[in-house]
Design an enzyme around this catalytic site. Structure first.
Site, PDB file in Angstrom:
ATOM      1  CG  HIS A  89      -2.415  -1.127   1.581  1.00 33.34           C
ATOM      2  ND1 HIS A  89      -1.099  -1.742   2.294  1.00 33.34           N
ATOM      3  CD2 HIS A  89      -3.154  -1.180   1.398  1.00 33.34           C
ATOM      4  CE1 HIS A  89      -2.220  -2.849   3.112  1.00 33.34           C
ATOM      5  NE2 HIS A  89      -3.447  -2.531   1.795  1.00 33.34           N
TER       6      HIS A  89
ATOM      7  CG  ASP B 261       1.655  -0.878   3.262  1.00 25.02           C
ATOM      8  OD1 ASP B 261       1.376  -0.463   3.920  1.00 25.02           O
ATOM      9  OD2 ASP B 261       2.004  -1.668   2.827  1.00 25.02           O
TER      10      ASP B 261
ATOM     11  CD  GLU C 191      -7.605  -8.473  -0.095  1.00 29.07           C
ATOM     12  OE1 GLU C 191      -7.344  -8.100  -0.697  1.00 29.07           O
ATOM     13  OE2 GLU C 191      -7.506  -9.173   1.069  1.00 29.07           O
TER      14      GLU C 191
ATOM     15  CD  GLU D 103      -6.355 -11.506   3.462  1.00 27.93           C
ATOM     16  OE1 GLU D 103      -6.720 -10.759   2.616  1.00 27.93           O
ATOM     17  OE2 GLU D 103      -7.252 -11.641   4.492  1.00 27.93           O
TER      18      GLU D 103
ATOM     19  CG  HIS E 217     -10.710 -11.355   3.400  1.00 29.76           C
ATOM     20  ND1 HIS E 217     -10.254 -10.379   3.232  1.00 29.76           N
ATOM     21  CD2 HIS E 217     -10.305 -11.344   4.635  1.00 29.76           C
ATOM     22  CE1 HIS E 217      -9.546  -9.603   3.309  1.00 29.76           C
ATOM     23  NE2 HIS E 217      -9.117 -10.051   4.542  1.00 29.76           N
TER      24      HIS E 217
ATOM     25  CG  ASP F 111      -4.608 -10.952   0.101  1.00 27.90           C
ATOM     26  OD1 ASP F 111      -3.974 -11.038  -1.577  1.00 27.90           O
ATOM     27  OD2 ASP F 111      -4.835 -10.180  -0.062  1.00 27.90           O
TER      28      ASP F 111
ATOM     29  CG  ASP G  51      -8.537 -10.959   8.643  1.00 29.05           C
ATOM     30  OD1 ASP G  51      -8.156 -12.033   7.709  1.00 29.05           O
ATOM     31  OD2 ASP G  51      -8.148  -9.510   7.574  1.00 29.05           O
TER      32      ASP G  51
ATOM     33  CG  ASP H  30      -4.292 -11.329   7.929  1.00 29.19           C
ATOM     34  OD1 ASP H  30      -4.980 -11.955   7.703  1.00 29.19           O
ATOM     35  OD2 ASP H  30      -4.037 -10.160   8.799  1.00 29.19           O
TER      36      ASP H  30
ATOM     37  CG  ASP I  15      -3.155  -9.624   3.486  1.00 28.80           C
ATOM     38  OD1 ASP I  15      -2.173  -9.051   4.591  1.00 28.80           O
ATOM     39  OD2 ASP I  15      -4.118  -9.015   3.485  1.00 28.80           O
TER      40      ASP I  15
END
Ligand code: XLS
Ligand code: NI
Ligand code: NI
Length: 444
Positions: free
Chosen positions: A103, A106, A234, A270, A273, A298, A309, A311, A341
């Site tokens: 992003h 980031d 997404e 993802e 998700h 992802d 989430d 991750d 991710d």
């Protein structure tokens, strides 16, 4: 330039399943050919910049725990961004993965004004281009973070204030330019706060119209600058908002159809998700592929007991094999890939934990690729599916589907012919055993 991951020899090599307990790939051998392509070409692995380099290991109950010197208070923001970028490219190179994703925020610190933020991004993106040229690492996708800053608390494109929509346009325009300049293969829009907290203050139709307007502007801008990558939405059902509009692949497809955006956008699915939406990852992949809207993945998973989430790094070969099987069956990725991710756990403090997480996830994907290729080669699942629907390939089935008969005629014909269909086994247990047969018998 000082090395950040100085304890890690470069690059991490393939050592086979007999490898000891150190840093090595046990299955992922980038140049190994499977079903006509190398593992690297099939999987198109990317590392994400945000969780790995721009997150200090904080959570809602506690401060950062990680050793990330560039995130400490008091360091000059541009110098910190340079150090972070050096560490990130050192990591990508040592891990030996071909892609990364980021992003805007980031990579580059936000300035006091939109113009200053844009300038900072420009400086860091020029430097990233240099690093890409030096290392050969490529950009899978770029994206703008239009969900963290307080101005986006009520959404970006779906905000009640058009000035916020306009500020999001600045970030997205700049990041599309950056992604194009860096040779990015996709551009992602995750609608983190494009949703609502309560319906009491929300006009659903208005917000959907705003979102569609934004996405139309993005698609037009893509053509204007000649960006040939894929635009990806997404889906995620909730978190941080109570309800997010891009709920899942089927919801996104309905939205694209409603606003005449089919063919402009594809989905970045993802794992975590999908499961937050009450689906299996397999469901989301199969749905997106069948709707013709599949784009990228992802790879991070959730925790079956937690409803948020988390991750985590993917480590279920069965879960990933079923998804890779569907992807392979449809010809594999085009511009998409498997982005990590993924987040370390907050107690994973050592610098090499970041390597262990990625290596384990990549090996799980590589193993899943071998299983999926074997399932395809074996053909028993597709043979069963073909046989199950065979009736629809007969003249009778084709006539019904092609509209060759109306309801009353079909009913009358059926009564006259005395058709009496008998239930047929769906053979679910046999099919599940078939999957395990292939998992257990596929050599590494
Ligand atoms: C958050 C999303 C986010 C996107 C990129 O849940 O997964 O990280 O991938 O904005
Ligand atoms: Ni996520
Ligand atoms: Ni994501």
């Amino acid at each position: 330039m000082t090395e950040f991951f100085h304890d890690v020899p470069a690059p991490v090599a393939f050592a086979g399943t007999d490898a000891g307990d150190g840093l090595a790939y046990r299955v992922y051998d980038p140049n190994r050919v499977v079903a006509g392509k190398t593992m690297a070409e099939h999987l198109r692995i990317a590392v994400c910049y945000w969780h790995s380099f721009n997150w200090p290991g904080s959570d809602v109950f506690g401060a950062g725990t990680f050793d990330r010197p560039w995130l400490q208070a008091g360091v000059d923001p541009m110098q910190a961004a340079f150090d972070k970028q050096d560490a990130a490219f050192e990591f990508f190179t040592k891990l030996g993965t071909p892609y990364y994703c980021f992003h805007d925020v980031d990579m580059a610190p936000e300035g006091a004004t939109a113009a200053e933020s844009g300038h900072n991004l420009h400086v860091l993106v020029e430097r990233a281009a240099q690093k890409q040229a030096e290392t050969g690492v490529k950009l899978l996708w770029g994206t703008a973070n239009v969900f963290s800053h307080p101005r986006y608390a009520a959404g970006a494109a779906t905000n009640p204030d058009p000035d916020v929509f306009a500020r999001a346009a600045v970030q997205v325009r700049n990041m599309m330019d950056a992604t194009h300049f860096l040779g990015g293969e996709n551009y992602v829009l995750w609608g983190g706060r494009e949703g609502y907290e309560t319906l009491l203050n929300t006009r659903l139709r208005r917000e959907a119209d705003q979102l569609a307007r934004f996405l139309t502007m993005v698609a037009e801008y893509k053509r204007k600058i000649g960006f040939t990558g894929t635009l990806l939405l997404e889906p995620k059902p909730q978190e941080p908002t109570k309800h997010q509009y891009d709920y899942d692949s089927a919801t996104v497809m309905g939205f694209l159809e409603r606003y005449d955006l089919v063919g402009e956008y594809f989905v970045n699915i993802e794992v975590n998700h999908a499961t937050l939406g009450g689906h299996s990852f397999h469901h989301e992949i199969a749905t997106a592929l069948d709707l013709g809207v599949f784009g990228s993945v992802d790879a991070n998973r959730g925790d079956p007991q937690n409803g948020w989430d988390t991750d985590q790094f993917p480590n279920s070969v069965e879960e990933m094999s079923l998804a890779v099987y569907e992807i392979l069956r449809h010809g594999g990725f085009t511009t998409g890939g498997f982005n990590f991710d993924t987040k370390l756990r907050r107690q994973s403090l050592d610098r090499d934990d970041l390597f262990h997480g990625h290596i384990g996830g990549i090996d799980s994907l590589a193993r899943s690729l071998l299983v999926a290729a074997a399932m395809l080669e074996d053909g028993s699942i597709e043979r069963f599916r073909d046989q199950r629907y065979a009736g629809w390939g007969t003249p009778r089935g084709e006539r019904i589907l092609a509209g060759g008969v109306d309801l009353a005629t079909l009913a009358d014909e059926t009564i006259a012919s005395g058709v009496d269909p008998q239930p047929v086994s769906g053979r679910q247990e046999w099919l599940e055993n078939e999957v395990n047969r292939v998992i257990w018998s596929t050599p590494t």
